[in-house]
Design a protein around this motif. Sequence first.
Motif, mmCIF file in Angstrom:
data_model
loop_
_atom_site.group_PDB
_atom_site.id
_atom_site.type_symbol
_atom_site.label_atom_id
_atom_site.label_comp_id
_atom_site.label_asym_id
_atom_site.label_seq_id
_atom_site.Cartn_x
_atom_site.Cartn_y
_atom_site.Cartn_z
ATOM 1 N N THR A 105 20.104 92.036 41.464
ATOM 2 C CA THR A 105 20.910 90.992 40.836
ATOM 3 C C THR A 105 21.697 90.176 41.850
ATOM 4 O O THR A 105 22.608 89.448 41.475
ATOM 5 N N SER A 106 21.367 90.295 43.138
ATOM 6 C CA SER A 106 22.044 89.427 44.094
ATOM 7 C C SER A 106 21.674 87.992 43.740
ATOM 8 O O SER A 106 20.583 87.725 43.241
ATOM 9 N N ARG A 132 15.169 90.489 29.686
ATOM 10 C CA ARG A 132 16.046 91.553 30.182
ATOM 11 C C ARG A 132 16.583 91.210 31.568
ATOM 12 O O ARG A 132 17.746 91.454 31.877
ATOM 13 N N ILE A 133 15.742 90.613 32.399
ATOM 14 C CA ILE A 133 16.187 90.212 33.732
ATOM 15 C C ILE A 133 17.274 89.156 33.628
ATOM 16 O O ILE A 133 18.282 89.204 34.338
ATOM 17 N N VAL A 134 17.102 88.195 32.718
ATOM 18 C CA VAL A 134 18.131 87.168 32.505
ATOM 19 C C VAL A 134 19.429 87.824 32.049
ATOM 20 O O VAL A 134 20.515 87.503 32.551
ATOM 21 N N ASP A 135 19.349 88.751 31.098
ATOM 22 C CA ASP A 135 20.559 89.424 30.601
ATOM 23 C C ASP A 135 21.271 90.196 31.707
ATOM 24 O O ASP A 135 22.498 90.142 31.828
ATOM 25 N N THR A 136 20.499 90.901 32.526
ATOM 26 C CA THR A 136 21.088 91.656 33.647
ATOM 27 C C THR A 136 21.770 90.713 34.624
ATOM 28 O O THR A 136 22.883 90.964 35.090
ATOM 29 N N ALA A 140 25.828 90.281 35.738
ATOM 30 C CA ALA A 140 26.283 90.281 37.134
ATOM 31 C C ALA A 140 27.093 89.023 37.444
ATOM 32 O O ALA A 140 28.136 89.084 38.108
ATOM 33 N N VAL A 141 26.638 87.851 36.968
ATOM 34 C CA VAL A 141 27.359 86.601 37.225
ATOM 35 C C VAL A 141 28.692 86.594 36.473
ATOM 36 O O VAL A 141 29.711 86.141 37.007
ATOM 37 N N LEU A 142 28.714 87.114 35.251
ATOM 38 C CA LEU A 142 29.973 87.194 34.492
ATOM 39 C C LEU A 142 30.996 88.069 35.212
ATOM 40 O O LEU A 142 32.189 87.730 35.266
ATOM 41 N N ALA A 143 30.537 89.189 35.773
ATOM 42 C CA ALA A 143 31.443 90.070 36.513
ATOM 43 C C ALA A 143 31.987 89.352 37.751
ATOM 44 O O ALA A 143 33.192 89.435 38.059
ATOM 45 N N GLU A 144 31.114 88.632 38.448
ATOM 46 C CA GLU A 144 31.564 87.886 39.627
ATOM 47 C C GLU A 144 32.535 86.781 39.230
ATOM 48 O O GLU A 144 33.564 86.563 39.888
ATOM 49 N N GLU A 180 21.694 80.601 30.299
ATOM 50 C CA GLU A 180 21.543 80.445 28.848
ATOM 51 C C GLU A 180 20.255 79.683 28.539
ATOM 52 O O GLU A 180 19.525 80.017 27.604
ATOM 53 N N SER A 181 19.962 78.653 29.329
ATOM 54 C CA SER A 181 18.713 77.911 29.151
ATOM 55 C C SER A 181 17.510 78.812 29.415
ATOM 56 O O SER A 181 16.502 78.748 28.696
ATOM 57 N N CYS A 182 17.610 79.640 30.445
ATOM 58 C CA CYS A 182 16.530 80.586 30.747
ATOM 59 C C CYS A 182 16.323 81.544 29.577
ATOM 60 O O CYS A 182 15.180 81.823 29.184
ATOM 61 N N ALA A 183 17.418 82.048 29.022
ATOM 62 C CA ALA A 183 17.320 82.985 27.899
ATOM 63 C C ALA A 183 16.615 82.334 26.710
ATOM 64 O O ALA A 183 15.751 82.947 26.080
ATOM 65 N N ARG A 184 16.956 81.092 26.429
ATOM 66 C CA ARG A 184 16.305 80.381 25.321
ATOM 67 C C ARG A 184 14.813 80.202 25.596
ATOM 68 O O ARG A 184 13.984 80.407 24.723
#
Length: 197
Positions: A105-106, A132-136, A140-144, A180-184
């Motif tokens: 997730t770097s 799942r990769i997008v969610d992970t 990680a970005v939300l934590a940062e 979010e666009s990727c998730a959609r």
Amino acid sequence: MPAAVSAASGQPSPGIQLGVVQEVLLALLAKEPSHGYQLRAGLQLALGPLADALKEGQVYVTLTRLERAGLVSSERVGQANLSERKVYTLTAAGRQRVIDWLADTSWPKPAPAEFHLKLVAAAAAGLGDPQRIVDTQRHAVLAELAAVQRAALAESSGSAAGLLLEGVVLRLQADLHWLESCARFWTKPKKSQEGRP
């Protein structure tokens, strides 16, 4: 640094190196053994106009390096009425490297081209679920983002460091918007998705 598109011309910036070409090639080989031409076509399909940043022989040079590193093996395969082609196959070490890369997730700056390739490669190889990769990645970005926002709040008003932290917050918010666009995109039915090798 991943490929960038010039705002003036809409074309890829010259001299750009895609740092994830090795991992993407490995992931594409996880789907099935392929020759260099097929792999290059897969990259071009995934990247669209950004693929112009790849030099003509970069795929073949990269495959040679991957073979020397023991991540792929190759054999010459004859074809009816055509010259022999070198077909590359992923080794066990190569498969493990793909799995490790998909779990990473770097977040390189800027991220879109490299992360996009990771999603396309995961889908093509069948080794990971792009959603799942997008969610992970989003977690990680939300934590940062939360950590940077806390640091920004601790800065005194008008400080130079505060200005820098504001820029980091804005960049991370933009990254989240793109995720979010990727998730959609990756929740759409397969038929409607373009750019999948």
